[in-house]
Structures are given as structure tokens and as C-alpha cells.
Design an enzyme around this catalytic site. Structure first.
Site, PDB file in Angstrom:
ATOM      1  CE  LYS A   1      -7.567  -2.845   7.700  1.00  0.00           C
ATOM      2  NZ  LYS A   1      -6.130  -2.754   7.411  1.00  0.00           N
TER       3      LYS A   1
ATOM      4  CB  SER B   1      -8.610   1.392   3.302  1.00  0.00           C
ATOM      5  OG  SER B   1      -8.723   2.486   2.408  1.00  0.00           O
TER       6      SER B   1
ATOM      7  CD  GLU C   1     -15.119   1.513  11.086  1.00  0.00           C
ATOM      8  OE1 GLU C   1     -15.986   0.672  10.866  1.00  0.00           O
ATOM      9  OE2 GLU C   1     -15.395   2.677  11.418  1.00  0.00           O
TER      10      GLU C   1
ATOM     11  CB  THR D   1      -8.925  -0.093  11.746  1.00  0.00           C
ATOM     12  OG1 THR D   1      -9.987   0.873  11.787  1.00  0.00           O
ATOM     13  CG2 THR D   1      -9.563  -1.456  11.531  1.00  0.00           C
TER      14      THR D   1
ATOM     15  CG  LEU E   1       1.126   0.659   5.550  1.00  0.00           C
ATOM     16  CD1 LEU E   1       1.615   2.067   5.233  1.00  0.00           C
ATOM     17  CD2 LEU E   1       0.738   0.574   7.023  1.00  0.00           C
ATOM     18  CB  ALA E   2      -1.921  -3.121   0.699  1.00  0.00           C
ATOM     19  CB  ALA E   3      -6.610  -2.628   3.545  1.00  0.00           C
TER      20      ALA E   3
ATOM     21  CG  HIS F   1      -4.375   8.124  10.337  1.00  0.00           C
ATOM     22  ND1 HIS F   1      -4.834   6.992  10.987  1.00  0.00           N
ATOM     23  CD2 HIS F   1      -3.671   7.684   9.276  1.00  0.00           C
ATOM     24  CE1 HIS F   1      -4.413   5.923  10.341  1.00  0.00           C
ATOM     25  NE2 HIS F   1      -3.702   6.321   9.290  1.00  0.00           N
TER      26      HIS F   1
ATOM     27  NE  ARG G   1      -8.831   9.537   5.395  1.00  0.00           N
ATOM     28  CZ  ARG G   1      -8.999   8.274   5.756  1.00  0.00           C
ATOM     29  NH1 ARG G   1      -8.442   7.293   5.058  1.00  0.00           N
ATOM     30  NH2 ARG G   1      -9.685   7.978   6.842  1.00  0.00           N
TER      31      ARG G   1
ATOM     32  CE1 TYR H   1     -10.604  -1.318   6.229  1.00  0.00           C
ATOM     33  CE2 TYR H   1     -11.653  -0.620   8.270  1.00  0.00           C
ATOM     34  CZ  TYR H   1     -10.544  -0.656   7.449  1.00  0.00           C
ATOM     35  OH  TYR H   1      -9.380  -0.040   7.840  1.00  0.00           O
TER      36      TYR H   1
ATOM     37  N   GLY I   1      -0.725   4.501  -1.086  1.00  0.00           N
ATOM     38  CA  GLY I   1      -1.878   4.997  -0.343  1.00  0.00           C
ATOM     39  C   GLY I   1      -1.469   6.215   0.490  1.00  0.00           C
TER      40      GLY I   1
ATOM     41  N   GLY J   1       0.822  -1.219   0.000  1.00  0.00           N
ATOM     42  CA  GLY J   1       0.000   0.000   0.000  1.00  0.00           C
ATOM     43  C   GLY J   1       0.848   1.257   0.000  1.00  0.00           C
TER      44      GLY J   1
END
Ligand code: NAP
Ligand code: G4F
Length: 349
Positions: A159, A89, A132, A130, A85-87, A185, A190, A155, A12, A9
Site C-alpha cells: 500500500k 486486503s 496500516e 490505509t 478499492l480492489a486489493a 471501518h 465486513r 500489505y 467488497g 473491488g
């Protein structure tokens, strides 16, 4: 020892800030990108084109859903640290592509962990977990490392798998694997489909005469919003400790989407006056009376996380991490950037 980081990622939001941070610490950085029909490296073009990083920054094709490519990359790069970090998201979109989200955001993590275990078991591993995960228990705030999880989306559920498989590989195989449980963040980098950036772009476009109004979903949702540049340092700090562990990174402040809208418009000198409620709520320019914000149910989610507020005290105490940018400063940074990019149309005769 040569420090070699591999970042999934990399193009990203977080991948781009983390690359800058690690390069400033003299790491060799290997970023993984997937193939698109167009080139999508805008967030890292400034690094790619910087000649001083010519022998330090490398890109490789790979895909989270393809274990062959991940294993081959670990064998080839021999990283000392991997930042996963890839997802897929986006929480809202995960309801639309739930199975793909399970693969890309959940199952992919074991592919990377296995590739490390089999090929470079001393490599340290960071998993982008996360807030979430906390999802559905709004009474338990502030949320910390000991708050029970209750994800509210495909999601969040994906995760959750990644979180636990990271803990499992740490315990089962003694791997140095950490979860960073990061609250929202944001930054000028973004993605444009996340609410903060959607708002700052819309306000800049409205001011430039290129958009009439901003349509949003749930204005009452509360988020703990920090600045991405601060959070990547926390990721790195987690991998520099003597022992692997899991940490919350957050600001310990929460604001509604409505407050973010008000703050963004205030940056351009407009005070929003709200009238109506629920799907009929509307925001007007308090001076001119012009309609600027409305609610469109198409942006509501089938299930919503109403309140996120993080307790970062463990990270502050053990890592010495502290967020620097506060809420109003974050809104300002994003507004300045989008206002610069979105210029008013040229006057013609
Ligand atoms: P982002 O901007 O959406 O970046 C995600 C990256 O993952 C993109 O570079 C994307 O590549 C890549 N990716 C997606 N699917 C892939 C696949 N199948 N194979 C290879 N790469 C793939 O996300 P972010 O904001 O930087 O967040 C980084 C990570 O932290 C994510 O895992 C996210 O879930 C998590 N997280 C974010 C926050 C936050 O507030 N930002 C908070 C907590 C956790 P393309 O550019 O090609 O699409
Ligand atoms: O900006 P959002 O899409 O971010 P969300 O769902 O909080 O997820 C982000 O943060 C997570 C960490 O907590 C990350 F794990 C995840 O990868 C991602 O980075 O939405 C924020 C809130 C939600 O409550 C949403 O319902 O804003 C609300 N909202 C209201 N109107 C909207 C909109 N969200 C979006 N994206 N678009 C709207 O029009």
C-alpha cells in the site's frame, strides 16, 4: 455532464456501500469483478436485482493483475471517476501470500493510473490507502496526513507503493489523484476473517448453540474502528474538491480487541470476566463461569501494528466529512445483523 464511476473491488465491503451511495447520486456505476469458480456477488446482489438500477449499474470482468483488462475497461467505460478499492486486503494473510499481495495491492495501482493517463487523463482517481501505512511508530498518535509512514506487513509495504505512485502521478502528470488514508471501518458486510466480524459471528453462533468458544490472537491491539457506510461518503467528497489531495478518515477513538469482545458479548447480555495473561488469558461468562474466549497463537502476526488512532480534522474541515456511527453503535449494528442471520437450530423431538 454525465457522471460515470468505475469501481474496482465492487463486490467488497466498501465497493458495495460506495455503489449504493453513487447510485443514490444518479451516477452510472461500472463495477469490476474477477472471475471465481463460484459466483461471489452476495454483497451487491440487492443492487443487481433492483430493476431501477438496470440501466445504471454494470459489471465487467477484470483483474488487478492484468493490465490488458484494466486498460480496455478504461477505454470502454470512459469513467469520470475511478475508485480503486480492489486489493488483497487482509494484513495477516499478506504474510502468507507476500508476492501476490505486492502485485495485487501494490503494482496494480500503476496499471490503473497508466490506463487512465493514456486513455482518459481527465478522469479523477481515488486510491484506497490505509492507516496500516503508519504501522510501527506507536508514539506518534493521533496519526494524521503528516505522520511518517512505517508499514509493518507485506500489505502495508504494498500500500505504501500505491500511496506514493498516486502522489507521483498527481505531481508528474497533473492528474486528479487522491489518497484516502482510511482507518479501520467495519459493517455487517465486513469480511468474516477480519477481527470484528469474526467476533460478532462467533458471539451470535455461541448464543445459538452453534459454536463453543471464540479463539483470537492479540487482544491488546488497538484500532480506530468506524462504520464503512460513513467512510464511502468521504471517498466521494475527496473527488469533488477543486484540487486533489490526501485525507485521513478516522473516528479519533481507539479501542482494544478485548474491548470489542466485551462490547459484543454485552449486546447479548453477557459480561466477560478475564482471567490469566498473555497466551493463557481467557474470557468467562461472569455468571455461569463458562469459557467463552481464549487466545490461540496461530492468530498472532509475525509483526504487529499495536496502536492506530486517527486524526480526521483535515477531512472534517476541508471536506465537511464527519463520521456518524460511534463505536458502541457499530458493535450493535453488527451484532443485530449476525444474530438475525445465525438462527438457533430447530428443536426436534
Ligand atoms: P474487501 O472487502 O476485502 O474487498 C476487496 C475487493 O478487492 C474484493 O471485491 C475482491 O474481490 C477485490 N479483489 C481482490 N483481488 C483482486 C484482483 N486480483 N482483481 C480484482 N479484484 C480483486 O476490502 P474492503 O474492506 O472493502 O476495502 C476496500 C479497500 O480499502 C481495500 O483496498 C483495502 O485494502 C482498503 N482499506 C480498507 C480498510 C478497512 O478497514 N476496510 C481500511 C483502509 C483501507 P473478490 O470479492 O473477488 O475477492
Ligand atoms: O481485523 P483485522 O484483521 O484488521 P487490520 O489488520 O487492522 O487491517 C484492516 O484495517 C486496515 C486499516 O488499518 C486495512 F488497511 C486492512 O485492509 C484491513 O481492513 O485485525 C485487527 C487487529 C489486529 O491487530 C490483529 O492482530 O485484531 C488483531 N486480531 C486478534 N485476533 C485478529 C485476531 N485479527 C484477525 N483478523 N483475526 C483474529 O483472530
Amino acid at each position: 455532464m454525465k457522471r460515470i464511476a468505475m469501481i474496482t473491488g465492487v463486490n467488497g465491503q466498501d465497493g458495495s456501500y460506495l455503489s449504493e451511495f453513487l447510485l443514490s447520486k444518479d451516477y452510472e456505476v461500472h463495477g469490476i469483478i474477477r472471475r471465481h469458480s463460484t459466483i461471489c456477488t452476495q454483497r451487491i446482489d440487492h443492487i443487481i436485482n433492483n430493476s431501477s438500477f438496470k440501466d445504471k449499474f454494470f459489471l465487467h470482468y477484470g483483474d488487478l493483475t492484468d493490465s490488458c483488462s484494466l486498460a480496455e475497461l478504461i477505454r470502454k467505460i470512459k469513467p469520470t471517476e475511478v475508485y480503486n478499492l480492489a486489493a488483497q486486503s487482509h494484513v495477516g494473510i499478506s504474510f502468507e501470500v507476500p508476492e501476490y499481495t505486492a502485485e495485487a495491492t501494490g503494482v496494480s495501482t500503476i496499471k490503473i493510473l497508466e490506463a487512465i493517463r493514456q486513455n482518459k487523463p481527465d478522469c479523477r482517481f481515488y486510491q484506497a490507502s490505509t492507516s496500516e501505512l503508519f504501522g510501527g511508530i506507536p508514539s506518534t498518535v493521533p496519526q494524521s496526513e503528516t505522520t511518517p509512514f512505517y508499514p509493518k506487513s507485506p500489505y502495508g509495504a504494498a500500500k505504501l507503493y500505491s500511496y506514493w505512485i498516486t502522489v507521483n502521478y498527481r505531481e508528474a502528470y497533473n492528474m486528479f489523484a487522491c489518497n484516502g488514508i482510511l482507518f479501520n471501518h467495519e459493517s455487517p458486510r465486513r469480511g468474516e476473517e477480519f477481527v470484528t466480524r469474526k467476533i460478532t459471528i462467533a458471539v451470535a453462533k455461541i448464543m445459538a448453540g452453534k459454536q463453543d468458544k471464540l479463539s483470537l490472537g492479540n487482544l491488546n491491539a488497538k484500532r480506530d474502528w468506524g462504520y464503512a457506510g460513513d467512510y464511502v461518503e468521504g471517498m466521494w467528497l475527496m473527488l469533488q474538491q477543486d484540487k486533489p489531495d490526501d485525507y485521513v478518515l478516522a473516528t479519533n477513538e481507539t479501542h482494544t480487541v478485548r474491548e470489542f469482545v466485551e462490547a459484543a458479548f454485552e449486546e447479548v447480555g453477557i459480561k466477560i470476566e478475564w482471567r490469566g495473561s498473555g497466551i493463557d488469558e481467557k474470557g468467562y461468562d461472569s455468571k455461569s463461569g463458562k469459557l467463552l474466549v481464549d487466545v490461540n497463537p496461530k492468530y498472532f502476526r509475525p509483526a504487529e501494528v499495536e496502536l492506530l488512532l486517527g486524526d480526521p480534522s483535515k477531512a472534517e474541515k476541508q471536506l465537511g466529512w464527519k463520521r456518524k456511527v460511534k463505536f458502541r453503535e457499530l458493535v450493535k449494528i453488527m451484532m443485530i445483523s449476525d444474530t438475525k442471520t445465525i438462527t438457533p437450530p430447530l428443536m426436534t423431538d
